[in-house]
Design a protein around this motif. Structure first.
Motif, PDB file in Angstrom:
ATOM      1  N   GLU A  75       0.744  -1.092  -0.070  1.00 53.75           N
ATOM      2  CA  GLU A  75       0.166   0.090   0.029  1.00 53.75           C
ATOM      3  C   GLU A  75       0.910   1.120   0.062  1.00 53.75           C
ATOM      4  OE1 GLU A  75      -3.565   2.085  -0.063  1.00 53.75           O
ATOM      5  OE2 GLU A  75      -3.556  -0.134   0.122  1.00 53.75           O
ATOM      6  N   THR A 101       3.384   1.717  -3.284  1.00 54.19           N
ATOM      7  CA  THR A 101       2.568   2.099  -4.490  1.00 54.19           C
ATOM      8  C   THR A 101       2.098   3.493  -4.327  1.00 54.19           C
ATOM      9  OG1 THR A 101       0.715   1.049  -3.652  1.00 54.19           O
ATOM     10  CG2 THR A 101       2.090  -0.171  -5.281  1.00 54.19           C
ATOM     11  N   SER A 102       1.653   3.755  -3.241  1.00 48.88           N
ATOM     12  CA  SER A 102       1.229   5.244  -2.864  1.00 48.88           C
ATOM     13  C   SER A 102       2.123   6.204  -3.374  1.00 48.88           C
ATOM     14  CB  SER A 102       0.617   5.411  -1.587  1.00 48.88           C
ATOM     15  OG  SER A 102      -0.595   4.739  -1.361  1.00 48.88           O
ATOM     16  N   ALA A 125       2.737   6.653  -6.930  1.00 50.21           N
ATOM     17  CA  ALA A 125       1.727   7.161  -7.591  1.00 50.21           C
ATOM     18  C   ALA A 125       1.974   8.675  -7.536  1.00 50.21           C
ATOM     19  CB  ALA A 125       0.320   6.915  -6.976  1.00 50.21           C
ATOM     20  N   ASP A 126       2.514   9.283  -6.297  1.00 49.51           N
ATOM     21  CA  ASP A 126       2.794  10.613  -5.908  1.00 49.51           C
ATOM     22  C   ASP A 126       3.877  11.131  -6.565  1.00 49.51           C
ATOM     23  OD1 ASP A 126       0.332  10.630  -4.547  1.00 49.51           O
ATOM     24  OD2 ASP A 126       1.313  10.331  -2.586  1.00 49.51           O
ATOM     25  N   ARG A 135      -0.149   9.589 -11.527  1.00 49.09           N
ATOM     26  CA  ARG A 135      -1.079   8.692 -10.993  1.00 49.09           C
ATOM     27  C   ARG A 135      -1.546   7.887 -12.391  1.00 49.09           C
ATOM     28  NH1 ARG A 135      -1.799  13.275  -7.800  1.00 49.09           N
ATOM     29  NH2 ARG A 135      -1.979  12.673  -5.363  1.00 49.09           N
ATOM     30  N   SER A 164       0.568   5.084 -12.608  1.00 48.89           N
ATOM     31  CA  SER A 164       0.237   4.290 -11.376  1.00 48.89           C
ATOM     32  C   SER A 164      -1.065   3.407 -11.815  1.00 48.89           C
ATOM     33  CB  SER A 164      -0.249   4.856 -10.170  1.00 48.89           C
ATOM     34  OG  SER A 164      -0.272   4.136  -8.948  1.00 48.89           O
ATOM     35  N   SER A 192      -3.204  -2.420  -4.829  1.00 51.51           N
ATOM     36  CA  SER A 192      -2.491  -1.442  -3.838  1.00 51.51           C
ATOM     37  C   SER A 192      -2.064  -0.225  -4.764  1.00 51.51           C
ATOM     38  CB  SER A 192      -1.196  -1.900  -3.394  1.00 51.51           C
ATOM     39  OG  SER A 192      -0.324  -2.751  -4.263  1.00 51.51           O
ATOM     40  N   SER A 234      -5.555   1.997  -4.955  1.00 52.35           N
ATOM     41  CA  SER A 234      -5.925   2.540  -3.738  1.00 52.35           C
ATOM     42  C   SER A 234      -5.793   3.895  -3.587  1.00 52.35           C
ATOM     43  CB  SER A 234      -5.460   1.486  -2.493  1.00 52.35           C
ATOM     44  OG  SER A 234      -6.129   2.271  -1.198  1.00 52.35           O
ATOM     45  N   GLY A 235      -6.741   4.747  -3.595  1.00 52.03           N
ATOM     46  CA  GLY A 235      -6.799   6.164  -3.411  1.00 52.03           C
ATOM     47  C   GLY A 235      -6.086   6.747  -4.741  1.00 52.03           C
ATOM     48  N   THR A 236      -5.396   6.056  -5.617  1.00 52.04           N
ATOM     49  CA  THR A 236      -4.896   6.675  -6.798  1.00 52.04           C
ATOM     50  C   THR A 236      -6.070   7.016  -7.601  1.00 52.04           C
ATOM     51  OG1 THR A 236      -2.862   5.594  -6.366  1.00 52.04           O
ATOM     52  CG2 THR A 236      -3.393   6.364  -8.602  1.00 52.04           C
TER      53      THR A 236
END
Length: 144
Positions: free
Chosen positions: A57, A60-61, A64-65, A69, A72, A108, A111-113
């Motif tokens: 998690e 990978t976040s 993405a940042d 994104r 990702s 992962s 998630s959030g991305t």
């Protein structure tokens, strides 16, 4: 820039739909049973996925940042595709565990991305107030 944002939103909806139907848990469980896995092995495969979602998690976040994104989400879709191919080509405990890892990588990465990417693109289109509508639509597509 606005054309790219519109294209990104449509691409994201399609990816959400396609990836949502790839790993249908009841069907996959029956498939596992059909290929000879016992209940303990099916639980092991499930736990591999859960463990790696938790473990991956944060990295990978960060990717993405830092890498973007969009990249990702593409990595997530690629991992999901490889996982589906792994199940198809290697229907064994090891193949299923590798597919579970790739599925975890997909989840992962997403998630959030997905939500952040949608928000960015809607802001570019001056339609940030429609976030709820689009995220609801994506959730419906993912759960079909």
């Amino acid at each position: 820039m606005k054309t790219l944002a519109r294209r990104n939103i449509h691409l994201q909806q399609w990816l959400n739909f396609i990836s949502g139907v790839t790993f249908l848990v009841p069907i996959v469980t029956l498939f596992y049973k059909f290929t000879g896995l016992n209940i303990a092995q099916i639980i092991l495969v499930s736990n591999v996925s859960t463990f790696f979602i938790w473990l991956l998690e944060l990295p990978t976040s960060v990717l993405a940042d830092t890498q973007g994104r969009r990249k990702s989400i593409v990595y997530a879709a690629f991992a999901n595709l490889l996982g589906a191919l792994c199940i198809l080509l290697f229907p064994s405990l090891m193949g299923f565990c590798i597919a579970a890892f790739l599925s975890a990588l997909y989840w992962s990465f997403c998630s959030g991305t997905i939500q952040a990417f949608l928000d960015e693109n809607l802001r570019l289109l001056d339609r940030a107030d429609q976030f709820g509508k689009y995220i609801g639509h994506n959730m419906v597509l993912g759960n079909l």
